[in-house]
Design an enzyme around this catalytic site. Structure first.
Site, PDB file in Angstrom:
ATOM      1  N   SER A  33       0.811  -1.231   0.000  1.00 12.46           N
ATOM      2  CA  SER A  33       0.000   0.000   0.000  1.00 12.46           C
ATOM      3  C   SER A  33       0.835   1.267   0.000  1.00 12.46           C
ATOM      4  O   SER A  33       0.312   2.334  -0.314  1.00 12.46           O
ATOM      5  CB  SER A  33      -0.933   0.026   1.215  1.00 12.46           C
ATOM      6  N   ASP A 326      -4.387   8.040   7.336  1.00 13.99           N
ATOM      7  CA  ASP A 326      -5.158   7.090   8.136  1.00 13.99           C
ATOM      8  C   ASP A 326      -4.194   6.431   9.114  1.00 13.99           C
ATOM      9  O   ASP A 326      -3.024   6.816   9.181  1.00 13.99           O
ATOM     10  CB  ASP A 326      -5.955   6.101   7.256  1.00 13.99           C
ATOM     11  N   HIS A 329      -1.112   5.008   7.083  1.00 12.61           N
ATOM     12  CA  HIS A 329      -0.516   5.596   5.869  1.00 12.61           C
ATOM     13  C   HIS A 329      -0.317   7.104   5.979  1.00 12.61           C
ATOM     14  O   HIS A 329      -1.157   7.798   6.547  1.00 12.61           O
ATOM     15  CB  HIS A 329      -1.412   5.296   4.660  1.00 12.61           C
TER      16      HIS A 329
END
Ligand SMILES: *[C@@H]1O[C@H](CO)[C@@H](O)[C@H](O)[C@H]1NC(C)=O
Ligand SMILES: *[C@@H]1O[C@H](CO)[C@@H](O)[C@H](O)[C@H]1NC(C)=O
Ligand SMILES: *[C@@H]1O[C@H](CO)[C@@H](O)[C@H](O)[C@H]1NC(C)=O
Length: 351
Positions: A33, A326, A329
């Protein structure tokens, strides 16, 4: 005699210099990610981010599947090489080989070097990212012809960014992994072996310029801080995880040296975000941030993916004040600082 020798040297310099200065025609991305531009949108996993507020600061305010309010490091790196200001996801139906000839992302949020990591959330394992890359090469050759395609393949910059999930989602979560590897050091060596095999695989397919990315200070991710707090160990970072990241980064750096020594024609750099990321976390105001301990989205303590949704009233209004978007991240602004840092350091090699 002397002048003949000097001319020969000059000629070599020109040839050598010309080779080294060859432009990067595409940025090609493998990983998790930290670099996924939206491949997970197309697979059946719960780990997605193709809805608001994700992407609210991206071009057109569009959620793409990037785990960010805007762009992520490969987008800024592509732009810094004079290419498109973003790298499209290979599985995104909005793009085709015409677009991918200038850069493509095979990354999948939640994946790791170890197959057991990608199994946790049913995401794309690293070996399948390589299968997609082979498929891409075939399409590229059909589209541009072998000569042009091969030149893109060998001159492209390959960004490799993963590993955090191997520790946080796998080793420290699955008892089966911990019973197979008695110490985290043994597990790290296993991952380094997989990283080496991966780099040799793409080298065998023609890749030559690679950037192997180090782990961030993963003990300072808001999710880990929250766990740490719940466990009653204070409200700071999980130092143990940061020590593991530092140790793993040393091993990655050793692997980079080994690859450069052993593989003819390869040029691998180690792009290490750890130091600059830690500086941002410790001195957010020096980088123009106001909040480093919790994330922008929702309560900022544990939400990501579907829990970070449009309706949450706690989501911050200006993500540029936050280091984290978040609980797992960074914000676009943090990603830009990190991308600038690696451009200024390891990636200068390829400019
Ligand atoms: C890719 O899509 C564009 C339009 O979006 C089209 O013009 C182009 O021909 C397509 N390329 C290929 C190789 O199909
Ligand atoms: C991961 O799975 C692939 C496909 O089944 C296999 O080829 C590979 O050897 C596996 N890797 C490890 C380390 O088990
Ligand atoms: C990168 O280099 C530019 C130009 O020298 C400088 O302005 C910027 O602060 C540097 N950024 C980082 C993060 O090192």
């Amino acid at each position: 005699m002397g002048s003949l020798f000097a001319s020969a040297c000059l000629l070599l310099l020109i040839i050598g210099g010309g080779g080294a200065a060859a432009k990067v025609p595409a940025v090609i991305v493998f990983g998790d990610s930290s670099v996924d531009a939206g491949n997970n949108n197309q697979i059946s996993t719960v780990l997605k981010s193709n809805f608001r507020p994700y992407g609210r600061d991206f071009f057109g305010g569009r959620p793409t599947g990037r785990f960010s309010n805007g762009r992520i490091p490969p987008d800024f790196i592509s732009e810094a090489f004079g290419l498109r200001p973003f790298v499209p996801a290979y599985l995104d139906p909005a793009y085709n080989i015409t677009d991918f000839a200038g850069g493509v992302c095979f990354a999948s949020a939640g994946t790791g070097f170890d197959n057991a990591t990608s199994n946790v959330l049913n995401v794309i394992p690293l070996w399948r990212e390589v299968e997609y890359y082979k498929d891409y090469q075939n399409k590229l050759k059909a589209y541009l012809g072998d000569t042009k395609a091969n030149s893109i393949i060998s001159e492209a910059l390959y960004i490799i960014s993963l590993g955090t999930n191997d520790f946080l989602e796998n080793y420290y979560t699955l008892p089966s992994t911990r019973s197979k590897f008695r110490t985290v050091d043994q597990f790290q060596d296993f991952l380094i072996g997989l990283a080496e095999k991966f780099m040799k695989d793409i080298y065998g397919l023609g890749a030559r310029k690679m950037s192997l990315t180090g782990l961030p200070p993963m003990g300072c991710l808001p999710l880990e801080r929250t766990t740490n707090f719940v466990n009653g160990n204070g409200d700071g970072c999980m130092d143990g995880y940061n020590v593991v990241a530092l140790h793993f980064n040393e091993k990655l750096s050793g692997l980079v040296k080994k690859m450069n020594d052993e593989m003819p024609g390869i040029r691998v750099v180690f792009s290490n975000p750890y130091g600059v990321f830690m500086s941002i976390i410790h001195k957010p105001s020096e980088f123009g941030f106001e909040v480093a301990s919790i994330a922008c989205c929702a309560t900022g303590m544990f939400e990501m993916g579907y829990m970070c949704d449009q309706m949450n009233p706690f989501t911050c209004s200006d993500a540029n004040k936050y280091v984290f978007w978040d609980s797992f991240h960074p914000t676009e602004k943090t990603s830009r600082v990190i991308a600038d840092y690696v451009m200024n350091h390891s990636l200068r090699e390829f400019l």
